[in-house]
Design a protein around this motif. Sequence first.
Motif, PDB file in Angstrom:
ATOM      1  N   ASP A  35       0.809  -1.213   0.000  1.00 17.53           N
ATOM      2  CA  ASP A  35       0.000   0.000   0.000  1.00 17.53           C
ATOM      3  C   ASP A  35       0.846   1.269   0.000  1.00 17.53           C
ATOM      4  N   ASP A  36       2.170   1.145  -0.099  1.00 19.29           N
ATOM      5  CA  ASP A  36       3.031   2.322  -0.208  1.00 19.29           C
ATOM      6  C   ASP A  36       2.841   2.982  -1.574  1.00 19.29           C
ATOM      7  N   PRO A  37       2.993   4.295  -1.638  1.00 17.72           N
ATOM      8  CA  PRO A  37       2.986   4.942  -2.958  1.00 17.72           C
ATOM      9  C   PRO A  37       4.155   4.415  -3.798  1.00 17.72           C
ATOM     10  N   GLU A  38       3.857   3.980  -5.007  1.00 15.74           N
ATOM     11  CA  GLU A  38       4.880   3.450  -5.915  1.00 15.74           C
ATOM     12  C   GLU A  38       5.692   2.340  -5.261  1.00 15.74           C
ATOM     13  N   SER A  39       4.995   1.371  -4.707  1.00 11.42           N
ATOM     14  CA  SER A  39       5.648   0.256  -4.021  1.00 11.42           C
ATOM     15  C   SER A  39       6.513  -0.566  -4.959  1.00 11.42           C
ATOM     16  N   TRP A  40       6.252  -0.467  -6.247  1.00 12.97           N
ATOM     17  CA  TRP A  40       6.939  -1.310  -7.233  1.00 12.97           C
ATOM     18  C   TRP A  40       8.327  -0.782  -7.631  1.00 12.97           C
ATOM     19  N   HIS A 120       2.771  -7.067  -9.591  1.00 14.75           N
ATOM     20  CA  HIS A 120       2.319  -5.702  -9.833  1.00 14.75           C
ATOM     21  C   HIS A 120       2.768  -4.765  -8.726  1.00 14.75           C
ATOM     22  N   ALA A 121       2.766  -5.243  -7.489  1.00 11.20           N
ATOM     23  CA  ALA A 121       3.066  -4.381  -6.352  1.00 11.20           C
ATOM     24  C   ALA A 121       4.516  -4.446  -5.900  1.00 11.20           C
ATOM     25  N   ASN A 122       5.187  -5.586  -6.130  1.00 11.81           N
ATOM     26  CA  ASN A 122       6.527  -5.764  -5.566  1.00 11.81           C
ATOM     27  C   ASN A 122       7.403  -6.614  -6.491  1.00 11.81           C
ATOM     28  N   PRO A 123       7.649  -6.168  -7.720  1.00  6.02           N
ATOM     29  CA  PRO A 123       8.406  -6.988  -8.676  1.00  6.02           C
ATOM     30  C   PRO A 123       9.858  -7.207  -8.290  1.00  6.02           C
ATOM     31  N   HIS A 124      10.438  -6.296  -7.511  1.00  4.82           N
ATOM     32  CA  HIS A 124      11.858  -6.440  -7.163  1.00  4.82           C
ATOM     33  C   HIS A 124      12.102  -7.617  -6.216  1.00  4.82           C
ATOM     34  N   ALA A 125      11.081  -8.041  -5.462  1.00  3.97           N
ATOM     35  CA  ALA A 125      11.249  -9.236  -4.638  1.00  3.97           C
ATOM     36  C   ALA A 125      11.530 -10.444  -5.523  1.00  3.97           C
ATOM     37  N   LEU A 126      10.859 -10.512  -6.654  1.00 12.40           N
ATOM     38  CA  LEU A 126      11.119 -11.605  -7.599  1.00 12.40           C
ATOM     39  C   LEU A 126      12.511 -11.470  -8.204  1.00 12.40           C
ATOM     40  N   ARG A 147       2.081 -14.466 -17.958  1.00 10.29           N
ATOM     41  CA  ARG A 147       0.831 -14.547 -18.705  1.00 10.29           C
ATOM     42  C   ARG A 147       0.642 -13.280 -19.539  1.00 10.29           C
ATOM     43  N   GLY A 148       0.476 -13.456 -20.847  1.00  5.62           N
ATOM     44  CA  GLY A 148       0.522 -12.324 -21.776  1.00  5.62           C
ATOM     45  C   GLY A 148      -0.616 -11.343 -21.658  1.00  5.62           C
ATOM     46  N   GLU A 149      -1.775 -11.766 -21.107  1.00  2.98           N
ATOM     47  CA  GLU A 149      -2.919 -10.856 -21.029  1.00  2.98           C
ATOM     48  C   GLU A 149      -2.727  -9.720 -20.031  1.00  2.98           C
ATOM     49  N   VAL A 150      -1.843  -9.906 -19.052  1.00  2.00           N
ATOM     50  CA  VAL A 150      -1.689  -8.899 -17.995  1.00  2.00           C
ATOM     51  C   VAL A 150      -0.642  -7.855 -18.413  1.00  2.00           C
ATOM     52  N   VAL A 151      -1.015  -7.066 -19.398  1.00  2.00           N
ATOM     53  CA  VAL A 151      -0.070  -6.107 -19.986  1.00  2.00           C
ATOM     54  C   VAL A 151       0.452  -5.097 -18.971  1.00  2.00           C
ATOM     55  N   PRO A 152      -0.372  -4.546 -18.062  1.00  2.00           N
ATOM     56  CA  PRO A 152       0.198  -3.610 -17.077  1.00  2.00           C
ATOM     57  C   PRO A 152       1.288  -4.241 -16.213  1.00  2.00           C
ATOM     58  N   VAL A 153       1.118  -5.502 -15.871  1.00  2.00           N
ATOM     59  CA  VAL A 153       2.143  -6.190 -15.075  1.00  2.00           C
ATOM     60  C   VAL A 153       3.391  -6.425 -15.917  1.00  2.00           C
ATOM     61  N   HIS A 158       9.020  -5.208 -16.798  1.00  2.00           N
ATOM     62  CA  HIS A 158      10.090  -4.706 -17.672  1.00  2.00           C
ATOM     63  C   HIS A 158      10.771  -3.486 -17.041  1.00  2.00           C
ATOM     64  N   HIS A 159       9.980  -2.603 -16.468  1.00  2.00           N
ATOM     65  CA  HIS A 159      10.538  -1.410 -15.826  1.00  2.00           C
ATOM     66  C   HIS A 159      11.427  -1.793 -14.638  1.00  2.00           C
ATOM     67  N   ALA A 160      10.973  -2.762 -13.834  1.00  2.00           N
ATOM     68  CA  ALA A 160      11.757  -3.192 -12.674  1.00  2.00           C
ATOM     69  C   ALA A 160      13.064  -3.855 -13.103  1.00  2.00           C
ATOM     70  N   VAL A 161      13.011  -4.660 -14.164  1.00  2.00           N
ATOM     71  CA  VAL A 161      14.235  -5.290 -14.675  1.00  2.00           C
ATOM     72  C   VAL A 161      15.216  -4.223 -15.154  1.00  2.00           C
ATOM     73  N   ALA A 162      14.694  -3.205 -15.835  1.00  5.63           N
ATOM     74  CA  ALA A 162      15.564  -2.121 -16.311  1.00  5.63           C
ATOM     75  C   ALA A 162      16.194  -1.392 -15.126  1.00  5.63           C
ATOM     76  N   GLU A 163      15.415  -1.159 -14.065  1.00  5.49           N
ATOM     77  CA  GLU A 163      15.960  -0.525 -12.861  1.00  5.49           C
ATOM     78  C   GLU A 163      17.072  -1.370 -12.249  1.00  5.49           C
ATOM     79  N   ALA A 164      16.874  -2.686 -12.225  1.00  2.00           N
ATOM     80  CA  ALA A 164      17.869  -3.586 -11.629  1.00  2.00           C
ATOM     81  C   ALA A 164      19.156  -3.598 -12.442  1.00  2.00           C
ATOM     82  N   TYR A 165      19.023  -3.575 -13.770  1.00  2.00           N
ATOM     83  CA  TYR A 165      20.225  -3.490 -14.611  1.00  2.00           C
ATOM     84  C   TYR A 165      20.979  -2.192 -14.338  1.00  2.00           C
ATOM     85  N   ALA A 166      20.253  -1.082 -14.296  1.00  2.00           N
ATOM     86  CA  ALA A 166      20.890   0.223 -14.104  1.00  2.00           C
ATOM     87  C   ALA A 166      21.585   0.328 -12.752  1.00  2.00           C
ATOM     88  N   ALA A 167      21.051  -0.374 -11.742  1.00  2.00           N
ATOM     89  CA  ALA A 167      21.622  -0.308 -10.395  1.00  2.00           C
ATOM     90  C   ALA A 167      22.708  -1.360 -10.165  1.00  2.00           C
TER      91      ALA A 167
END
Length: 460
Positions: A35-40, A120-126, A147-153, A158-167
Amino acid sequence: MMSVATEDGGTTRPGSGTETTPEKLLTPVLSAFWDDPESWTLESYRRHDGYEGLRKALAMPPDDVIALVKEAGLRGRGGAGFPTGMKWQFIPQGDGKPHYLVVNADESEPGTCKDIPLLHANPHALIEGIVIACHAIRSHHAFVYLRGEVVPVLRRLHHAVAEAYAAGYLGANIQGSGFDLEVTVHAGAGAYICGEETALLDSLEGRRGQPRLRPPFPAVAGLYACPTVVNNVESIASVPAIVHRGKDWFRSMGSEKSPGFTLYSLSGHVARPGQYEAPLGVTLRQLLDISGGMRPGHRLKFWTPGGSSTPLLTDEHLDVPLDYEGVGAAGSMLGTKALQCFDETTCVVRAVTRWTEFYAHESCGKCTPCREGTYWLVQLLRDIEAGKGNPADLDKLADIADNINGKSFCALGDGAASPIFSSLKYFRAEYEEHLDGRGCPFDPARSTAWADSAHLEVNA
């Protein structure tokens, strides 16, 4: 779906007599800051000890990481409950082949809804769990099959993976450790069968998703015929906390044979559906207490402990411990902890028919028992629901289900048979109420029409 978390991440065992409030049963770890703002984001994850487990793991020999996870007792959260550390240990070492980690995020089981909210809420844990697992099994390339239907996830991952590469948490020389890892996120094409690990591997390789005949098992010849570990999202995401806080902390929750915390997905006719993170071994009664119970004015009739592919249970099983042993002893499976709760307004025949239609539609058709059996189950169930069945059809249902159960390439056939067996066991009388032209007693139009025709026959 809402997430439920408390400030107190207590570790009281259910039933120990030391709980003060129902909420004390909750053990938010994966869901602690949903429930944190921008928890992801990476920034939010770091504020909550993110990547501390990775720092410790990279300082340990790979075999010690495997031993830690094995001794902690983490069991796979994808349904079968196989020990995660033992699965990692099966990977042969010194074989000269690439090793792969494949994360199964093809969540498709009716009622199952834990991995998608988690991603959706905590991709960096994965992502942190992936790096630790790959270090342990000596893998330099991991795949996430989403699962391909969940486009927002998909976009968020993808955004979290990019953050992890950059860090510097992914890529070459991770955190100066000398360990290299690439992560590929792959969107599936919407097939339930690809949740089966070998069908997932075929799909990932570009072929039609169909289960493979085993042996060989994926640990020996998996992705691209190389040693492969296939783990569920929640299984991998649970690893960082174990490494960071220790095996004793993890074992302080849950039961002896099913230790730790897990996500219970409560849905259906309940007051507050959502994800409830609690120790393994809590009961449905306790979770309903926390979630406000069934919807006002109604009572529990039947429920599934692990999604629609697990044998359904009734209100007699409210106090069954929701761990692998407890649910197994009650005649069902914990599965994915998808607790679908249905009240007395629900027709069991209708619910089972809809589930069976799903399995018939999603059968890949590779093996005859599943392909033909699910088709004929649907035909029989539709006739029964419409009032066109006869008493012999109930025995025929059980016979067809028996010809599928344990005789198909993968567990889809077993999953299709489970609701049939269990619903006939607990609600055979309700099936019988549909027979011989009477129709569904829960359908006002049908039941009124049958009553009117019966009245006319009596007075003729």
